[in-house]
Design a protein around this motif. Sequence first.
Motif, PDB file in Angstrom:
ATOM      1  N   UNK A   1      44.394  49.358  42.989  1.00  0.00           N
ATOM      2  CA  UNK A   1      45.597  49.322  43.822  1.00  0.00           C
ATOM      3  C   UNK A   1      45.500  48.233  44.884  1.00  0.00           C
ATOM      4  N   UNK A   2      44.352  48.110  45.517  1.00  0.00           N
ATOM      5  CA  UNK A   2      44.174  47.077  46.540  1.00  0.00           C
ATOM      6  C   UNK A   2      44.304  45.683  45.927  1.00  0.00           C
TER       7      UNK A   2
ATOM      8  N   UNK B   1      47.107  42.876  46.961  1.00  0.00           N
ATOM      9  CA  UNK B   1      46.674  41.572  47.457  1.00  0.00           C
ATOM     10  C   UNK B   1      47.138  40.438  46.547  1.00  0.00           C
ATOM     11  N   UNK B   2      47.042  40.640  45.245  1.00  0.00           N
ATOM     12  CA  UNK B   2      47.526  39.604  44.330  1.00  0.00           C
ATOM     13  C   UNK B   2      49.038  39.446  44.436  1.00  0.00           C
ATOM     14  N   UNK B   3      49.745  40.546  44.630  1.00  0.00           N
ATOM     15  CA  UNK B   3      51.196  40.464  44.813  1.00  0.00           C
ATOM     16  C   UNK B   3      51.567  39.655  46.033  1.00  0.00           C
TER      17      UNK B   3
ATOM     18  N   UNK C   1      47.331  37.910  34.227  1.00  0.00           N
ATOM     19  CA  UNK C   1      46.164  38.052  33.353  1.00  0.00           C
ATOM     20  C   UNK C   1      45.106  38.957  33.949  1.00  0.00           C
ATOM     21  N   UNK C   2      44.804  38.745  35.217  1.00  0.00           N
ATOM     22  CA  UNK C   2      43.784  39.555  35.888  1.00  0.00           C
ATOM     23  C   UNK C   2      44.212  41.015  35.967  1.00  0.00           C
ATOM     24  N   UNK C   3      45.457  41.246  36.364  1.00  0.00           N
ATOM     25  CA  UNK C   3      45.929  42.629  36.512  1.00  0.00           C
ATOM     26  C   UNK C   3      46.029  43.334  35.165  1.00  0.00           C
ATOM     27  N   UNK C   4      46.446  42.610  34.144  1.00  0.00           N
ATOM     28  CA  UNK C   4      46.496  43.219  32.809  1.00  0.00           C
ATOM     29  C   UNK C   4      45.124  43.662  32.340  1.00  0.00           C
ATOM     30  N   UNK C   5      44.130  42.787  32.525  1.00  0.00           N
ATOM     31  CA  UNK C   5      42.776  43.150  32.136  1.00  0.00           C
ATOM     32  C   UNK C   5      42.256  44.299  32.999  1.00  0.00           C
ATOM     33  N   UNK C   6      42.458  44.205  34.315  1.00  0.00           N
ATOM     34  CA  UNK C   6      41.912  45.200  35.241  1.00  0.00           C
ATOM     35  C   UNK C   6      42.475  46.587  34.976  1.00  0.00           C
TER      36      UNK C   6
ATOM     37  N   UNK D   1      39.835  36.144  51.564  1.00  0.00           N
ATOM     38  CA  UNK D   1      40.788  35.319  50.813  1.00  0.00           C
ATOM     39  C   UNK D   1      41.368  36.139  49.666  1.00  0.00           C
ATOM     40  N   UNK D   2      42.680  36.308  49.623  1.00  0.00           N
ATOM     41  CA  UNK D   2      43.288  37.209  48.639  1.00  0.00           C
ATOM     42  C   UNK D   2      43.046  36.850  47.175  1.00  0.00           C
ATOM     43  N   UNK D   3      43.008  35.583  46.815  1.00  0.00           N
ATOM     44  CA  UNK D   3      42.849  35.229  45.405  1.00  0.00           C
ATOM     45  C   UNK D   3      41.395  35.205  44.940  1.00  0.00           C
ATOM     46  N   UNK D   4      40.455  35.387  45.840  1.00  0.00           N
ATOM     47  CA  UNK D   4      39.038  35.385  45.475  1.00  0.00           C
ATOM     48  C   UNK D   4      38.534  36.825  45.520  1.00  0.00           C
TER      49      UNK D   4
END
Length: 117
Positions: A75-76, A80-82, A106-111, A23-26
């Motif tokens: 990158x993955x 996936x989030x995109x 939010x997730x990508x900024x933190x990551x 599942x992409x969002x998990x």
Amino acid sequence: MKRPVYRALGALSVLLGVIGAFLPLLPTTPFLILAAWFFARSHPEWEARLLVHPQAGPAILAWRDHRAIPRVAKLAATVMLGISVLGSAFMLPSPWCYAPAAFAAGVLGWMWSRPSV
């Protein structure tokens, strides 16, 4: 009393990590990192199995040792989030279609603010 609870939470974290692989969002890796933390306190043999796993082990050790996330994982996750954000933009009604984009930002900024290995 804590050991059975930690062991159950570790097993639940592994289950969520496996589901997250499909599942992409998990996310998978954070749940496996959490599982390793729980197993370190309740079942060292299961923790050791996670640490030597060919795919999950290096990411768990990178986080433990350096609080770093492998660049390939970043990158993955970005891809996936995109995909998830684009899919939800077409499938969800307004204003709900904006929620995944806000979450992903939010997730990508933190990551991406974490060091890479």
